[in-house]
Design an enzyme around this catalytic site. Structure first.
Site, PDB file in Angstrom:
ATOM      1  CD  GLU A 262      -2.895  -2.802  14.900  1.00 29.58           C
ATOM      2  OE1 GLU A 262      -3.162  -2.249  13.686  1.00 29.58           O
ATOM      3  OE2 GLU A 262      -3.432  -2.421  15.788  1.00 29.58           O
TER       4      GLU A 262
ATOM      5  NE  ARG B 212      -2.403  -1.984   3.284  1.00 26.20           N
ATOM      6  CZ  ARG B 212      -2.683  -1.740   4.286  1.00 26.20           C
ATOM      7  NH1 ARG B 212      -3.545  -0.852   4.965  1.00 26.20           N
ATOM      8  NH2 ARG B 212      -2.441  -2.762   5.123  1.00 26.20           N
TER       9      ARG B 212
HETATM   10  O1  LIG Z   1       3.892   0.055  11.786  1.00 24.73           O
HETATM   11  P1  LIG Z   1       3.557  -1.398  11.522  1.00 24.73           P
HETATM   12  O2  LIG Z   1       3.086  -2.151  12.680  1.00 24.73           O
HETATM   13  O3  LIG Z   1       4.665  -2.058  10.931  1.00 24.73           O
HETATM   14  O4  LIG Z   1       2.624  -1.750  10.544  1.00 24.73           O
HETATM   15  C1  LIG Z   1       2.391  -0.871   9.402  1.00 24.73           C
HETATM   16  C2  LIG Z   1       2.267  -1.624   8.105  1.00 24.73           C
HETATM   17  O5  LIG Z   1       1.422  -2.604   7.996  1.00 24.73           O
HETATM   18  C3  LIG Z   1       0.693  -2.497   6.811  1.00 24.73           C
HETATM   19  O6  LIG Z   1       1.373  -3.276   5.805  1.00 24.73           O
HETATM   20  P2  LIG Z   1       0.891  -4.887   5.622  1.00 24.73           P
HETATM   21  O7  LIG Z   1       1.712  -5.587   6.155  1.00 24.73           O
HETATM   22  O8  LIG Z   1      -0.659  -4.884   6.031  1.00 24.73           O
HETATM   23  O9  LIG Z   1       0.891  -4.802   4.090  1.00 24.73           O
HETATM   24  P3  LIG Z   1       0.182  -4.443   2.651  1.00 24.73           P
HETATM   25  O10 LIG Z   1       0.529  -2.810   2.267  1.00 24.73           O
HETATM   26  O11 LIG Z   1       1.018  -5.261   1.585  1.00 24.73           O
HETATM   27  O12 LIG Z   1      -1.283  -4.520   2.686  1.00 24.73           O
HETATM   28  C4  LIG Z   1       0.943  -0.772   6.516  1.00 24.73           C
HETATM   29  O13 LIG Z   1       0.539  -0.733   5.222  1.00 24.73           O
HETATM   30  C5  LIG Z   1       2.212  -0.803   6.847  1.00 24.73           C
HETATM   31  O14 LIG Z   1       3.212  -1.000   6.007  1.00 24.73           O
HETATM   32  N1  LIG Z   2      -5.065  -1.089  11.804  1.00 25.33           N
HETATM   33  C1  LIG Z   2      -4.646  -1.093  10.522  1.00 25.33           C
HETATM   34  N2  LIG Z   2      -5.463  -0.581   9.448  1.00 25.33           N
HETATM   35  C2  LIG Z   2      -4.794  -0.485   8.210  1.00 25.33           C
HETATM   36  N3  LIG Z   2      -3.351  -0.993   8.051  1.00 25.33           N
HETATM   37  C3  LIG Z   2      -2.755  -1.570   9.024  1.00 25.33           C
HETATM   38  N4  LIG Z   2      -1.623  -1.907   9.146  1.00 25.33           N
HETATM   39  C4  LIG Z   2      -1.371  -2.024  10.390  1.00 25.33           C
HETATM   40  N5  LIG Z   2      -2.144  -2.042  11.137  1.00 25.33           N
HETATM   41  C5  LIG Z   2      -3.402  -1.613  10.362  1.00 25.33           C
END
Ligand SMILES: O=P(O)(O)OC[C@H]1O[C@H](OP(=O)(O)OP(=O)(O)O)[C@H](O)[C@@H]1O
Ligand SMILES: Nc1ncnc2[nH]cnc12
Length: 171
Positions: free
Chosen positions: A95, A58
């Site tokens: 998270e 994302r």
């Molecule tokens: O601050 P943090 O606890 O490290 O979490 C934040 C990360 O989690 C989500 O990615 P996700 O792993 O869901 O992947 P995506 O972007 O591929 O959906 C978001 O896009 C951040 O990259």
């Molecule tokens: N609560 C949340 N919503 C969307 N993206 C996330 N990535 C990590 N935590 C998230």
């Protein structure tokens, strides 16, 4: 414009107890996306970056248009196993779950000013790991930017560069 009006929150995704902030609705709204990128560009420009780094997946949606807007190059911080050639990896907690990020050796010239961009800051593990990787390949990480900050998780404390977030949630 209040960008929160364009972000959906979905309970119990992808796991029970997680309130998921969904940017699909913001990206689908032409004006809201335009305003988002304008605000991020204004914050980022002040740091005079050479390169914008985006975090898969994302984060790419925000980082690549930002690079175009600023006239900077764009580089990828990816999940493991996606980048060819010599890479450096780092595993970290999310998270919800854990992940490994990877960057190509030689992705930046030594000393280049890099702004690291993601869609959302939660625990800060992804930003902290990615900053570490960028430094290992010689980047000067001059700032970090995200669209959404989950302030209650205090991820900001793990980010040791100036951090800009456009929208912050306290729960
Ligand atoms: O601050 P943090 O606890 O490290 O979490 C934040 C990360 O989690 C989500 O990615 P996700 O792993 O869901 O992947 P995506 O972007 O591929 O959906 C978001 O896009 C951040 O990259
Ligand atoms: N609560 C949340 N919503 C969307 N993206 C996330 N990535 C990590 N935590 C998230």
């Amino acid at each position: 414009m209040d960008l929160k009006d364009h972000i959906r929150s979905i309970p119990d995704f992808p796991k029970p107890g997680i309130l998921f902030y969904d940017i699909s609705t913001l990206l689908a709204h032409a004006d809201a996306w335009q305003v988002t990128m304008g605000r991020m560009a204004k914050a980022a420009r002040a740091h005079q970056p050479d390169v914008i780094a985006g975090i898969e997946s994302r984060g790419f949606l925000v980082a690549a248009p930002l690079a175009l807007k600023l006239g900077c190059g764009f580089i990828m911080v990816r999940k493991k196993g996606k980048l060819p050639g010599a890479t450096i990896k780092h595993t970290y907690d999310l998270e919800y779950g854990s992940d490994t990020v990877e960057i190509q050796e030689g992705a930046v010239e030594p000393g280049q000013r890099v702004i690291l961009v993601d869609d959302l800051l939660a625990t800060g593990g992804t930003f902290a790991a990615s900053i570490e990787l960028l430094r290992k390949v010689g980047a000067e990480v001059c700032a970090a930017a995200c669209l959404i900050e989950l302030a209650f998780l205090k991820g900001r404390e793990r980010v040791d560069v100036p951090l800009h977030s456009l929208v912050s949630y306290d729960e």
